[in-house]
Design a protein around this motif. Structure first.
Motif, PDB file in Angstrom:
ATOM      1  N   UNK A 130       0.812  -1.213   0.000  1.00 16.61           N
ATOM      2  CA  UNK A 130       0.000   0.000   0.000  1.00 16.61           C
ATOM      3  C   UNK A 130       0.844   1.262   0.000  1.00 16.61           C
ATOM      4  N   UNK A 131       2.091   1.136   0.368  1.00 17.02           N
ATOM      5  CA  UNK A 131       2.986   2.308   0.406  1.00 17.02           C
ATOM      6  C   UNK A 131       4.225   2.023  -0.416  1.00 17.02           C
ATOM      7  N   UNK A 132       4.075   1.882  -1.757  1.00 20.92           N
ATOM      8  CA  UNK A 132       5.246   1.545  -2.582  1.00 20.92           C
ATOM      9  C   UNK A 132       6.228   2.688  -2.723  1.00 20.92           C
ATOM     10  N   UNK A 133       5.738   3.932  -2.641  1.00 20.21           N
ATOM     11  CA  UNK A 133       6.600   5.106  -2.829  1.00 20.21           C
ATOM     12  C   UNK A 133       6.970   5.757  -1.508  1.00 20.21           C
ATOM     13  N   UNK A 134       6.928   5.024  -0.457  1.00 19.09           N
ATOM     14  CA  UNK A 134       7.281   5.577   0.830  1.00 19.09           C
ATOM     15  C   UNK A 134       8.759   5.943   0.840  1.00 19.09           C
TER      16      UNK A 134
END
Length: 256
Positions: A224-228
């Motif tokens: 859900x947070x691939x670009x964190x």
């Protein structure tokens, strides 16, 4: 495709392979158990199909989780997480039923003749089940040969070879040679082994369900947070960098 931690990905994949092996063990347990004899003697609604259904469901869930982990599929992992939650909760029901079953079996062992009818008064279906059991297990009567009240069937009679091996005894009813062992102690021992195996399977499923919930939850959070942004820790400077000073060229003295 979003990237997740590779160690977590392979750990969840290996976990689901082990989970599928547990499903195979449950199916094998159903194949090797003699439920017909247990149902005929103790009137239990225990069938091999129950183990086949549970083992198949476990294998389907394991395949779903393995595919979701390997392909990094968020939908498969969410469905796998829901199945893990429901499956862990469902372990409480069979555990309670098995506890009641074991207490009932223990009471029958302590009071074997409580509510027990002689074999000559039993239903034809039950008598057929007992006779088939006697032929296979080489025993006579549920608790003794006296269960037949003198109407000893041919399934209780010993062969010459069994007499030589010391498996038989001579009874007063027509001086017949019948098997000396009763059938119920043999069944009771098998039931206790079956109980321990099934209980261990359910406890294993509960532990694996909890572990699967943790692993799948962490992986779903990463998807859900691939670009964190990645946080890097840097050490604060403790000394100041040296200041650069202007260099002056000193000319050598002139010689006249």
């Amino acid at each position: 495709m979003p990237q997740v931690n590779s160690c977590l990905k392979w750990l969840l994949t290996i976990f689901n392979i082990l989970f599928a092996i547990v499903g195979i063990v449950i199916i094998t347990l159903g194949l090797t158990s003699q439920f017909n004899y247990v149902n005929g003697v103790m009137n239990l609604d225990l069938k091999q199909s129950h183990f086949y259904i549970v083992g198949s469901i476990v294998m389907v869930i394991a395949i779903l989780g393995a595919v979701g982990a390997y392909n990094e599929s968020k939908a498969c992992l969410v469905l796998f997480l829901v199945c893990m939650i429901l499956g862990s909760i469902a372990m409480l029901l069979p555990g309670t039923l098995m506890a009641v079953f074991r207490s009932e079996a223990a009471s029958m062992q302590d009071n074997p003749y409580d509510g027990h009818l002689p074999m000559d008064q039993a239903s034809p279906i039950k008598r057929q089940d007992v006779e088939e059991m006697q032929m296979e297990m080489q025993c006579c009567g549920l608790f003794s040969y006296e269960d037949w009240k003198g109407n000893i069937p041919d399934s209780c009679l010993c062969s010459k070879l069994d007499e030589m091996e010391g498996k038989c005894q001579t009874v007063d009813y027509g001086q017949k040679s019948v098997y000396s062992k009763a059938c119920f102690p043999i069944i009771f021992s098998g039931i206790m082994q079956l109980y321990d195996s099934v209980m261990a399977s359910f406890l294993t499923l509960a532990v694996l369900g909890l572990l699967g919930m943790v692993l799948s939850s962490v992986m779903i959070h990463q998807l859900r947070s691939p670009n964190r942004p990645v946080f890097l820790m840097t050490a604060p400077p403790f000394t100041k960098s040296p200041q650069y000073e202007e260099l002056h060229n000193v000319l050598p003295p002139k010689y006249y």
